[in-house]
Design a protein around this motif. Structure first.
Motif, PDB file in Angstrom:
ATOM      1  N   VAL A 120       0.835  -1.202   0.000  1.00  0.00           N
ATOM      2  CA  VAL A 120       0.000   0.000   0.000  1.00  0.00           C
ATOM      3  C   VAL A 120       0.870   1.252   0.000  1.00  0.00           C
ATOM      4  CG1 VAL A 120      -1.588   1.359   1.427  1.00  0.00           C
ATOM      5  CG2 VAL A 120      -2.035  -1.062   1.024  1.00  0.00           C
ATOM      6  N   ARG A 121       2.010   1.190   0.663  1.00  0.00           N
ATOM      7  CA  ARG A 121       2.920   2.349   0.687  1.00  0.00           C
ATOM      8  C   ARG A 121       3.521   2.628  -0.688  1.00  0.00           C
ATOM      9  NH1 ARG A 121       4.502  -0.209   5.673  1.00  0.00           N
ATOM     10  NH2 ARG A 121       4.046   1.112   7.483  1.00  0.00           N
ATOM     11  N   ASP A 176      -0.465   2.180  -6.061  1.00  0.00           N
ATOM     12  CA  ASP A 176      -1.787   2.805  -6.053  1.00  0.00           C
ATOM     13  C   ASP A 176      -2.850   1.729  -6.234  1.00  0.00           C
ATOM     14  OD1 ASP A 176      -0.899   5.445  -5.753  1.00  0.00           O
ATOM     15  OD2 ASP A 176      -0.520   5.625  -7.911  1.00  0.00           O
ATOM     16  N   ASP A 210      -7.144   0.840  -5.663  1.00  0.00           N
ATOM     17  CA  ASP A 210      -8.469   1.389  -5.405  1.00  0.00           C
ATOM     18  C   ASP A 210      -9.078   0.755  -4.157  1.00  0.00           C
ATOM     19  OD1 ASP A 210      -8.750   3.080  -7.845  1.00  0.00           O
ATOM     20  OD2 ASP A 210      -8.578   1.142  -8.852  1.00  0.00           O
ATOM     21  N   VAL A 236      -4.308   1.130   6.712  1.00  0.00           N
ATOM     22  CA  VAL A 236      -4.557   1.569   5.326  1.00  0.00           C
ATOM     23  C   VAL A 236      -5.226   2.934   5.314  1.00  0.00           C
ATOM     24  CG1 VAL A 236      -5.887   1.116   3.225  1.00  0.00           C
ATOM     25  CG2 VAL A 236      -4.637  -0.740   4.334  1.00  0.00           C
ATOM     26  N   LYS A 237      -6.233   3.131   6.168  1.00  0.00           N
ATOM     27  CA  LYS A 237      -6.928   4.413   6.194  1.00  0.00           C
ATOM     28  C   LYS A 237      -6.027   5.522   6.721  1.00  0.00           C
ATOM     29  CE  LYS A 237     -10.277   4.750   4.699  1.00  0.00           C
ATOM     30  NZ  LYS A 237     -10.627   4.821   3.238  1.00  0.00           N
ATOM     31  N   LEU A 284      -2.502   5.428   6.209  1.00  0.00           N
ATOM     32  CA  LEU A 284      -1.487   5.636   5.175  1.00  0.00           C
ATOM     33  C   LEU A 284      -2.080   6.206   3.891  1.00  0.00           C
ATOM     34  CD1 LEU A 284       0.445   2.254   5.588  1.00  0.00           C
ATOM     35  CD2 LEU A 284       1.296   4.516   6.233  1.00  0.00           C
ATOM     36  N   ARG A 285      -3.234   5.670   3.475  1.00  0.00           N
ATOM     37  CA  ARG A 285      -3.854   6.065   2.199  1.00  0.00           C
ATOM     38  C   ARG A 285      -5.358   6.202   2.384  1.00  0.00           C
ATOM     39  NH1 ARG A 285      -1.120   5.067  -2.593  1.00  0.00           N
ATOM     40  NH2 ARG A 285      -2.971   6.100  -3.463  1.00  0.00           N
ATOM     41  N   ASP A 327      -7.415   7.541   0.633  1.00  0.00           N
ATOM     42  CA  ASP A 327      -8.131   7.438  -0.632  1.00  0.00           C
ATOM     43  C   ASP A 327      -8.414   5.998  -1.047  1.00  0.00           C
ATOM     44  OD1 ASP A 327      -5.226   7.390  -0.891  1.00  0.00           O
ATOM     45  OD2 ASP A 327      -5.558   7.187  -3.040  1.00  0.00           O
ATOM     46  N   VAL A 328      -7.781   5.025  -0.375  1.00  0.00           N
ATOM     47  CA  VAL A 328      -7.986   3.615  -0.703  1.00  0.00           C
ATOM     48  C   VAL A 328      -9.151   3.080   0.115  1.00  0.00           C
ATOM     49  CG1 VAL A 328      -6.957   1.306  -0.679  1.00  0.00           C
ATOM     50  CG2 VAL A 328      -5.549   3.292  -1.273  1.00  0.00           C
TER      51      VAL A 328
END
Length: 384
Positions: A104-105, A108, A110, A130-131, A133-134, A136-137
């Motif tokens: 995930v780091r 990209d 979805d 995940v939420k 770090l990203r 948008d994922v």
């Protein structure tokens, strides 16, 4: 006799065109499935240990979305890859939460699909990380029957939804499609559609992010359009904002031919599932014709809505007076910008009132918001 022959010729042309489109669509689907199956065979032979020890990656051309799935059961991951890749998704799979966060780091995605019960980092830990770090994922949780309550609990940490295993191919594809629809709706809601003036040189644009406005037709506050023919009759249909907001329409209830209507009276209605929306007449007069071809070919609404998507034709009795309450398309661009902004605010309010995540961005929310914003109470009555 000649009009009947012409009508039959048009109907045959439409049927042949639809059959050709259906045949070509099926051929394209078969070609894509074969191409994705080949990608699946190739992907599983490649080595990705440099990125993550258990990583298996299959990429397809023009994927519907990129998905990372993490589960400590290889048989579950095998099912994810096969089903989702053949469904048009690019898929990475790993067996530990640590590997998932490392990917995930660097990549990209979805979606991240994470098992709930795993050694080391479990699904709750993966969701939180995940939420963080990203954001948008989007995260979905894979769970068994015994851990459904825990899966629901992860949603307060940002998980989008959960899928229960074991799952069938249809169930997983339907779940992924639902998540993708919600994600796309959320992304689209962040950017308003563009208003496009339709001219002889530019034509209509197919994008759902574009609202087409023909310069030569009139539009009502309820988002029906009126095209006045040289014969004096006026054809009525749904404008592009209505069609693209409502999405799939399952049935049209037409007015009775010969019926007399006053401006503002219920004229026709559209239905999807249990919800029906009634639209008021933009004109006073007598219903001359009803476009019953739409009952069998609803796709005409979207193919050429301002030419082939008319719903009924009216012989106006007070045309000059009624037109004063309408806007001419060429002069309505600023108004459409305001209507789009108004609709986006309404959709946001509908989402805040939603009882479940499925209602937040689904067709039910769009139909409810459209009805509340644009359709007066009398028009919501079912057409007799």
């Amino acid at each position: 006799m000649v009009p009947i022959i012409v009508l039959l010729t048009v109907i045959v042309f439409i049927v042949v065109d639809l059959l050709l489109r259906l045949g070509l669509k099926r051929m394209e689907e078969a070609r894509l499935r074969k191409e994705r199956a080949a990608a699946l065979d190739v992907g599983l032979k490649l080595e990705f240990a440099g990125e993550a020890r258990s990583l298996k990656r299959v990429e397809v051309k023009d994927p519907r979305a990129r998905i990372l799935a993490v589960d400590d059961e290889p048989v579950v991951l095998d099912a994810f890859r096969k089903i989702l890749v053949l469904g048009g998704y690019s898929v990475d799979t790993v067996e530990t939460g640590q590997e998932a966060l490392s990917l995930v780091r660097k990549n990209d995605y979805d979606f991240v699909f994470t098992d709930l019960k795993m050694p080391g980092l479990d699904g709750v830990d993966v969701t939180k990380a995940v939420k963080h770090l990203r954001p948008d994922v989007d995260v979905a949780v894979i769970t068994g029957y015994a851990t459904i309550e825990s899966a629901v609990e992860t949603m307060k940490y940002g998980a989008m939804d959960y899928v229960q295993k074991p799952f069938t191919e249809d169930e997983l594809l339907a779940f992924a499609g639902k998540l993708l629809h919600r994600r796309q709706a959320r992304i689209e809601s962040a950017t308003p559609p563009q208003v496009h003036m339709v001219t002889a040189s530019s034509g209509e644009l197919d994008s759902r992010r574009v609202i087409n406005v023909p310069g030569g037709v009139f539009v009502s506050p309820q988002h029906t359009w009126v095209g006045v023919e040289i014969t004096g009759e006026a054809r009525v249909g749904l404008d592009d904002l209505a069609l693209k907001t409502l999405g799939e329409i399952e049935e049209i209830r037409f007015p009775e031919r010969g019926a007399r209507v006053r401006r503002g009276d219920p004229l026709f209605s559209v239905r999807r599932g249990d919800r029906e929306l009634g639209f008021p007449s933009p004109l006073s007069g007598r219903v001359l014709q009803v476009h019953h071809d739409l009952a069998y070919h609803l796709d005409l609404l979207l193919l050429r809505p301002f030419q082939m998507g008319w719903i009924c034709a009216i012989e106006p009795s007070e045309l000059s007076v009624d037109l004063e309450a309408l806007r001419l398309g060429a002069d309505a661009l600023d108004w459409y910008e305001e209507e789009i902004a108004r609709l986006r605010r309404g959709l946001g309010e509908t989402a805040r009132r939603a009882a479940t995540p499925d209602e937040e961005a689904g067709p039910e929310a769009a139909w409810r918001a459209f009805e509340e914003l644009f359709l007066p109470a009398p028009a919501r009555e079912v057409v007799a």
